[in-house]
Motif scaffolding. Structure first.
Motif, PDB file in Angstrom:
ATOM      1  N   LYS A 233     -10.581  11.718   0.637  1.00  0.00           N
ATOM      2  CA  LYS A 233     -10.383  11.373  -0.772  1.00  0.00           C
ATOM      3  C   LYS A 233     -11.709  11.516  -1.513  1.00  0.00           C
ATOM      4  O   LYS A 233     -12.761  11.126  -1.018  1.00  0.00           O
ATOM      5  N   ARG A 234     -11.661  12.083  -2.708  1.00  0.00           N
ATOM      6  CA  ARG A 234     -12.876  12.281  -3.492  1.00  0.00           C
ATOM      7  C   ARG A 234     -13.365  10.961  -4.084  1.00  0.00           C
ATOM      8  O   ARG A 234     -12.580  10.174  -4.601  1.00  0.00           O
ATOM      9  N   ARG A 235     -14.647  10.738  -3.963  1.00  0.00           N
ATOM     10  CA  ARG A 235     -15.256   9.512  -4.480  1.00  0.00           C
ATOM     11  C   ARG A 235     -15.363   9.558  -6.001  1.00  0.00           C
ATOM     12  O   ARG A 235     -15.538  10.625  -6.602  1.00  0.00           O
ATOM     13  N   LEU A 236     -15.287   8.406  -6.627  1.00  0.00           N
ATOM     14  CA  LEU A 236     -15.379   8.324  -8.086  1.00  0.00           C
ATOM     15  C   LEU A 236     -16.697   8.889  -8.589  1.00  0.00           C
ATOM     16  O   LEU A 236     -16.737   9.687  -9.522  1.00  0.00           O
ATOM     17  N   ASN A 237     -17.778   8.491  -7.970  1.00  0.00           N
ATOM     18  CA  ASN A 237     -19.110   8.916  -8.425  1.00  0.00           C
ATOM     19  C   ASN A 237     -19.538  10.171  -7.656  1.00  0.00           C
ATOM     20  O   ASN A 237     -20.376  10.121  -6.758  1.00  0.00           O
ATOM     21  N   SER A 238     -18.934  11.288  -8.019  1.00  0.00           N
ATOM     22  CA  SER A 238     -19.206  12.561  -7.346  1.00  0.00           C
ATOM     23  C   SER A 238     -19.793  13.549  -8.337  1.00  0.00           C
ATOM     24  O   SER A 238     -19.642  13.418  -9.558  1.00  0.00           O
ATOM     25  N   ASN A 239     -20.467  14.567  -7.798  1.00  0.00           N
ATOM     26  CA  ASN A 239     -20.934  15.675  -8.633  1.00  0.00           C
ATOM     27  C   ASN A 239     -20.580  16.982  -7.957  1.00  0.00           C
ATOM     28  O   ASN A 239     -20.137  16.998  -6.799  1.00  0.00           O
ATOM     29  N   LYS A 240     -20.782  18.083  -8.663  1.00  0.00           N
ATOM     30  CA  LYS A 240     -20.325  19.385  -8.159  1.00  0.00           C
ATOM     31  C   LYS A 240     -20.961  19.752  -6.817  1.00  0.00           C
ATOM     32  O   LYS A 240     -20.344  20.419  -5.984  1.00  0.00           O
ATOM     33  N   GLY A 241     -22.175  19.286  -6.590  1.00  0.00           N
ATOM     34  CA  GLY A 241     -22.827  19.591  -5.326  1.00  0.00           C
ATOM     35  C   GLY A 241     -22.170  18.934  -4.133  1.00  0.00           C
ATOM     36  O   GLY A 241     -22.336  19.387  -2.988  1.00  0.00           O
ATOM     37  N   ASP A 242     -21.424  17.856  -4.377  1.00  0.00           N
ATOM     38  CA  ASP A 242     -20.748  17.155  -3.281  1.00  0.00           C
ATOM     39  C   ASP A 242     -19.601  17.971  -2.692  1.00  0.00           C
ATOM     40  O   ASP A 242     -19.125  17.659  -1.599  1.00  0.00           O
ATOM     41  N   PHE A 243     -19.118  18.980  -3.434  1.00  0.00           N
ATOM     42  CA  PHE A 243     -17.939  19.707  -3.001  1.00  0.00           C
ATOM     43  C   PHE A 243     -18.241  21.137  -2.570  1.00  0.00           C
ATOM     44  O   PHE A 243     -17.365  21.981  -2.515  1.00  0.00           O
ATOM     45  N   GLY A 244     -19.493  21.355  -2.240  1.00  0.00           N
ATOM     46  CA  GLY A 244     -19.849  22.575  -1.536  1.00  0.00           C
ATOM     47  C   GLY A 244     -20.256  23.746  -2.405  1.00  0.00           C
ATOM     48  O   GLY A 244     -19.858  23.876  -3.567  1.00  0.00           O
ATOM     49  N   LYS A 245     -21.081  24.606  -1.798  1.00  0.00           N
ATOM     50  CA  LYS A 245     -21.567  25.823  -2.452  1.00  0.00           C
ATOM     51  C   LYS A 245     -21.082  27.029  -1.641  1.00  0.00           C
ATOM     52  O   LYS A 245     -21.421  27.164  -0.464  1.00  0.00           O
ATOM     53  N   GLN A 246     -20.309  27.859  -2.286  1.00  0.00           N
ATOM     54  CA  GLN A 246     -19.694  29.001  -1.599  1.00  0.00           C
ATOM     55  C   GLN A 246     -20.225  30.308  -2.181  1.00  0.00           C
ATOM     56  O   GLN A 246     -20.309  30.474  -3.402  1.00  0.00           O
ATOM     57  N   LEU A 247     -20.556  31.241  -1.291  1.00  0.00           N
ATOM     58  CA  LEU A 247     -21.007  32.568  -1.691  1.00  0.00           C
ATOM     59  C   LEU A 247     -19.955  33.592  -1.282  1.00  0.00           C
ATOM     60  O   LEU A 247     -19.640  33.718  -0.094  1.00  0.00           O
ATOM     61  N   ASN A 248     -19.400  34.309  -2.253  1.00  0.00           N
ATOM     62  CA  ASN A 248     -18.466  35.403  -1.981  1.00  0.00           C
ATOM     63  C   ASN A 248     -19.203  36.727  -2.111  1.00  0.00           C
ATOM     64  O   ASN A 248     -19.820  36.993  -3.158  1.00  0.00           O
ATOM     65  N   ILE A 249     -19.139  37.547  -1.077  1.00  0.00           N
ATOM     66  CA  ILE A 249     -19.722  38.897  -1.114  1.00  0.00           C
ATOM     67  C   ILE A 249     -18.548  39.853  -0.985  1.00  0.00           C
ATOM     68  O   ILE A 249     -18.103  40.195   0.114  1.00  0.00           O
ATOM     69  N   ALA A 263     -12.236  34.753  -5.364  1.00  0.00           N
ATOM     70  CA  ALA A 263     -12.930  33.745  -6.162  1.00  0.00           C
ATOM     71  C   ALA A 263     -11.955  32.727  -6.741  1.00  0.00           C
ATOM     72  O   ALA A 263     -12.201  31.513  -6.696  1.00  0.00           O
ATOM     73  N   GLU A 264     -10.840  33.205  -7.303  1.00  0.00           N
ATOM     74  CA  GLU A 264      -9.888  32.282  -7.920  1.00  0.00           C
ATOM     75  C   GLU A 264      -9.304  31.312  -6.902  1.00  0.00           C
ATOM     76  O   GLU A 264      -9.117  30.129  -7.195  1.00  0.00           O
ATOM     77  N   SER A 265      -9.021  31.793  -5.694  1.00  0.00           N
ATOM     78  CA  SER A 265      -8.449  30.903  -4.683  1.00  0.00           C
ATOM     79  C   SER A 265      -9.446  29.845  -4.249  1.00  0.00           C
ATOM     80  O   SER A 265      -9.078  28.694  -3.978  1.00  0.00           O
ATOM     81  N   ALA A 266     -10.734  30.203  -4.204  1.00  0.00           N
ATOM     82  CA  ALA A 266     -11.772  29.221  -3.863  1.00  0.00           C
ATOM     83  C   ALA A 266     -11.864  28.147  -4.943  1.00  0.00           C
ATOM     84  O   ALA A 266     -11.944  26.949  -4.647  1.00  0.00           O
ATOM     85  N   LEU A 267     -11.836  28.580  -6.189  1.00  0.00           N
ATOM     86  CA  LEU A 267     -11.954  27.630  -7.295  1.00  0.00           C
ATOM     87  C   LEU A 267     -10.744  26.711  -7.383  1.00  0.00           C
ATOM     88  O   LEU A 267     -10.874  25.510  -7.643  1.00  0.00           O
ATOM     89  N   LYS A 268      -9.567  27.252  -7.155  1.00  0.00           N
ATOM     90  CA  LYS A 268      -8.345  26.462  -7.282  1.00  0.00           C
ATOM     91  C   LYS A 268      -8.105  25.540  -6.091  1.00  0.00           C
ATOM     92  O   LYS A 268      -7.193  24.718  -6.109  1.00  0.00           O
ATOM     93  N   THR A 269      -8.929  25.668  -5.047  1.00  0.00           N
ATOM     94  CA  THR A 269      -8.822  24.746  -3.909  1.00  0.00           C
ATOM     95  C   THR A 269     -10.007  23.783  -3.854  1.00  0.00           C
ATOM     96  O   THR A 269     -10.182  23.078  -2.867  1.00  0.00           O
ATOM     97  N   GLY A 270     -10.819  23.765  -4.907  1.00  0.00           N
ATOM     98  CA  GLY A 270     -11.737  22.652  -5.050  1.00  0.00           C
ATOM     99  C   GLY A 270     -13.186  22.841  -4.731  1.00  0.00           C
ATOM    100  O   GLY A 270     -13.942  21.859  -4.697  1.00  0.00           O
ATOM    101  N   VAL A 271     -13.657  24.067  -4.486  1.00  0.00           N
ATOM    102  CA  VAL A 271     -15.084  24.222  -4.188  1.00  0.00           C
ATOM    103  C   VAL A 271     -15.909  23.824  -5.411  1.00  0.00           C
ATOM    104  O   VAL A 271     -15.513  24.057  -6.560  1.00  0.00           O
ATOM    105  N   GLY A 272     -17.069  23.201  -5.173  1.00  0.00           N
ATOM    106  CA  GLY A 272     -17.874  22.692  -6.276  1.00  0.00           C
ATOM    107  C   GLY A 272     -18.625  23.765  -7.031  1.00  0.00           C
ATOM    108  O   GLY A 272     -18.643  23.785  -8.264  1.00  0.00           O
TER     109      GLY A 272
END
Length: 506
Positions: A233-249, A263-272
């Motif tokens: 479960k996502r914590r209330l006090n979260s920031n984008k860095g808490d949900f990971g950094k993904q590199l698509n090549i 890219a769209e599938s990564a974004l729609k499944t919650g990557v930060g």
């Protein structure tokens, strides 16, 4: 939170051993048979109660233990108000447990007919001709029985497996084609391996109470409960860095859409945070469809795929990422092969490799053994065949063996795509039961790759990330097919649904 397990998938020998263990420790054979028959009736009524209410039902029985389930089913359906009849395809039962229930059915007034004398005008046929012990080619009268069942206008429900399929390897010469198969206690390999899986129709499983200590280790299905257990479960006090950094090549001039879909599938499944690295000539195509990622346009060759000159920048970006998705639409040439090899060697975070990335790896397969971090490969059967130097028919006949052996030898995770996608790390095996033939189109693999890398970036272990993504990906396809049709659905439709679907896993 602990990881929940899916339903077992067993060979004929494995389920026989489990049943023998249960009989030795807990139940009589007759009690297990009675439980199986009753559970099957519950499923038949659940799925087809209105269609068969008060109508004629034929229960086709052979002379083995599967017939015992059929005799219980016939008697119980009569008690529910159906006109159930037993159709004997062979001689009357002689084994003690089936004979007990045959006699009980007859004493309760259930009609018994020989197959040769049977009128097939009925609402439902229950197939209890052969069970898990069958293998090889059926002989008469069973060929005629199968033809009669398949040519009837009745709904067909097979108990445990469709008669004529091989429970252990999924082979078929001639078999019953079911609308519904009720798997007893566990799935069998005929439920998930071609060609037998095409004979099963819809598959549902029933638990007849065999305790866990009766089973040995086995492959498992991916379940919704399992997938839910992967996500915190996502914590209330979260920031984008808490949900990971993904590199698509990903992407090239001829295939920019692959990069967009991934890219769209990564974004729609919650990557930060998401960075997209790509050949500079497709900048306009990507920015026309994507607004959220950070864009990293890179040098390209005359084919307008990434060039060797992009390597320095790529290695720099790798150090930023928590996960990498590579290969979707990048093309195959000397430059991309070199880039893929170096990415695999240098990355210290998990790498998900798809499509042209897999084809690039296949040229220098031992590079996988040089990886510093987990590698997830997502081949379709053709790509798997190239990886192992076999033809596609060999892969399709040995899907689990091929994927498991490759994963073990090269120390990677294999997601062998297709109907009932296989996910294995060489030891553990998951088999997916979501998805449909409408997903057999370009772009669905790019979508899956983005999802796997997204879940890894968010903190899931690569094996669990792959299995979870496969399940949700298939479920998204099932919803799209239900709403739009298998022929009419597109990858864009699936992406449109994906974000809302994730609410079921929060």
């Amino acid at each position: 939170m602990g990881v929940s397990k899916g339903m077992r998938i067993l060979t004929a020998d494995e389920i026989k051993k489990a049943e023998e263990e249960a009989i030795n420790k807990y139940f009589s054979e007759a009690e297990l048979m009675n439980r199986a028959g009753k559970k099957c009736v519950d499923k038949i009524v659940k799925f087809y109660g209105r269609e068969i209410d008060g109508k004629r039902v034929l229960v086709f029985c052979g002379n083995g233990k599967n017939a015992g389930d059929g005799f219980v089913i016939a008697k119980r359906l009569c008690q529910f108000g159906n006109h159930a009849e037993i159709v004997l395809c062979d001689k009357e039962p002689t084994l003690p447990a089936p004979k007990k229930y045959f006699d009980e059915a007859v004493e309760s007034g259930v009609k018994v007919t020989r197959f040769t004398d049977c009128n097939l005008d009925c609402a439902l046929i229950v197939d209890c001709v052969f069970g898990i012990g069958f293998h090889g080619e059926p002989k008469e009268p069973f060929n005629s029985v199968f033809n009669a069942i398949n040519e009837s206008n009745a709904i067909v429900v097979s108990v445990d497996i469709p008669s004529g399929t091989d429970a252990s390897d999924g082979s078929v010469i001639h078999a019953v084609r079911a609308d519904l198969t009720v798997a007893i206690s566990a799935y069998k390999y005929c439920h998930i391996l071609p060609p037998a899986n095409a004979y099963c129709g819809k598959i549902t499983a029933v638990n007849i109470g065999i305790p866990n200590d009766c089973y040995s280790e086995s492959a498992l299905t991916i379940t919704k409960t399992y997938v839910k257990s992967i996500f915190e479960k996502r914590r209330l006090n979260s920031n984008k860095g808490d949900f990971g950094k993904q590199l698509n090549i990903c992407g090239s001039y001829s295939m920019p859409g692959a990069s967009v879909i991934c890219a769209e599938s990564a974004l729609k499944t919650g990557v930060g945070l998401l960075k997209c690295a790509f050949p500079k000539s497709i900048y306009g195509a990507l920015t026309a469809h994507l607004t959220q990622p950070v864009f990293v346009p890179l040098s390209e060759n005359e084919d307008k795929t990434l060039s060797m000159g992009a390597l320095t920048d790529i290695l720099k970006e790798i150090k930023w990422a928590d996960s990498i998705a590579v290969g979707c639409g990048i093309g195959v040439n000397d430059d991309t092969q070199l880039l893929i090899n170096q990415i695999v060697k240098e990355s210290e975070v998990p790498v998900v490799i798809d499509a042209d990335g897999i084809n690039s790896v296949s040229v220098n397969i031992d590079v996988l053994k040089d990886s510093k971090a987990p590698v997830v490969l997502t081949p379709h059967p053709g790509e798997m065949a190239r990886l192992i130097g076999k033809d596609i028919s060999f892969v399709q006949k040995n899907r689990i063996k091929c994927a498991k052996a490759f994963a073990m030898e090269y120390g990677c995770i294999v997601v062998l795509k297709g109907a009932n996608t296989i996910v294995t790390d060489g030891v553990n095996v998951f088999v997916n039961t979501t998805g449909n033939a409408g997903m057999a189109m370009g772009g669905t693999g790019d979508m899956l790759t983005g999802m796997i890398a997204s879940f890894i970036a968010q903190g899931a272990a690569p094996f669990h990330a792959a299995a979870s993504a496969v399940y949700i990906h298939g479920l998204c396809g099932d919803i799209a097919a239900r709403e739009l049709s298998q022929r009419g659905m597109t990858v864009d439709d699936m992406l449109e649904l994906l974000g809302a679907l994730m609410i079921e896993f929060e």
